[in-house]
Design a protein around this motif. Sequence first.
Motif, PDB file in Angstrom:
ATOM      1  N   ALA A  41      -8.758 -12.407   9.216  1.00  0.00           N
ATOM      2  CA  ALA A  41      -7.438 -11.597   8.730  1.00  0.00           C
ATOM      3  C   ALA A  41      -7.813 -10.418   7.497  1.00  0.00           C
ATOM      4  O   ALA A  41      -7.078  -8.869   7.342  1.00  0.00           O
ATOM      5  N   VAL A  42      -9.076 -10.250   6.621  1.00  0.00           N
ATOM      6  CA  VAL A  42      -9.244  -9.462   6.356  1.00  0.00           C
ATOM      7  C   VAL A  42      -9.675  -8.257   6.901  1.00  0.00           C
ATOM      8  O   VAL A  42      -8.879  -7.060   6.680  1.00  0.00           O
TER       9      VAL A  42
ATOM     10  N   ALA B  62      -6.871  -6.495   8.197  1.00  0.00           N
ATOM     11  CA  ALA B  62      -6.191  -6.294   6.964  1.00  0.00           C
ATOM     12  C   ALA B  62      -6.509  -4.616   6.892  1.00  0.00           C
ATOM     13  O   ALA B  62      -5.420  -3.803   6.136  1.00  0.00           O
TER      14      ALA B  62
ATOM     15  N   ILE C 175      -5.163  -1.920   9.427  1.00  0.00           N
ATOM     16  CA  ILE C 175      -3.834  -1.686   9.059  1.00  0.00           C
ATOM     17  C   ILE C 175      -3.906  -0.695   7.775  1.00  0.00           C
ATOM     18  O   ILE C 175      -3.265   0.109   7.620  1.00  0.00           O
ATOM     19  N   ALA C 176      -4.443  -1.146   7.057  1.00  0.00           N
ATOM     20  CA  ALA C 176      -4.725   0.125   5.338  1.00  0.00           C
ATOM     21  C   ALA C 176      -5.298   1.280   6.106  1.00  0.00           C
ATOM     22  O   ALA C 176      -5.245   2.299   5.389  1.00  0.00           O
TER      23      ALA C 176
ATOM     24  N   THR D 234       0.324  -6.654  13.824  1.00  0.00           N
ATOM     25  CA  THR D 234       0.833  -7.561  12.264  1.00  0.00           C
ATOM     26  C   THR D 234       1.128  -8.322  13.536  1.00  0.00           C
ATOM     27  O   THR D 234       0.649  -9.777  12.774  1.00  0.00           O
TER      28      THR D 234
ATOM     29  N   PHE E 132      -2.941 -10.050  12.892  1.00  0.00           N
ATOM     30  CA  PHE E 132      -3.156 -10.041  11.655  1.00  0.00           C
ATOM     31  C   PHE E 132      -2.346 -11.377  11.132  1.00  0.00           C
ATOM     32  O   PHE E 132      -2.863 -12.809  10.618  1.00  0.00           O
TER      33      PHE E 132
ATOM     34  N   VAL F 233      -4.508 -15.184   9.675  1.00  0.00           N
ATOM     35  CA  VAL F 233      -3.645 -16.280   8.799  1.00  0.00           C
ATOM     36  C   VAL F 233      -3.384 -17.162   9.331  1.00  0.00           C
ATOM     37  O   VAL F 233      -3.449 -18.222   8.526  1.00  0.00           O
TER      38      VAL F 233
END
Length: 116
Positions: free
Chosen positions: A24-25, A28, A31-32, A56, A59, A63
Amino acid sequence: MFALGTAAGDLVPARTDFAHWLCAVLFALVIAAVALAHLALGLDAVWSFWIVHVLTRPFGAAVGDCLSQPARDGGAGPGTVVTSVLFLGVVLGLAVCPAVTRKDVTRPQETVRHAA
């Protein structure tokens, strides 16, 4: 497309032996990175949107797996029912909050009449 994104979210921890939270990190961070490429490097807005839109799904899968899987499998352990109820509460909260507060409604500006 969505099924492939969800499958990618399940495939990464299965193939790498990374914990679900780490996946998940990682998603993320990707995405960042796309957001940063758009803001700082001028990556096209349409490309940025679609890349992030596709990311997403994995991700969300990571999650969801992190929350629903047992602790022995690298998850938090509450199970699928609790995780589904939690996600439902978040989605409902995000949908109901603007409807109740009306902060998403724009009011027309008053027109100023000038004397001729």
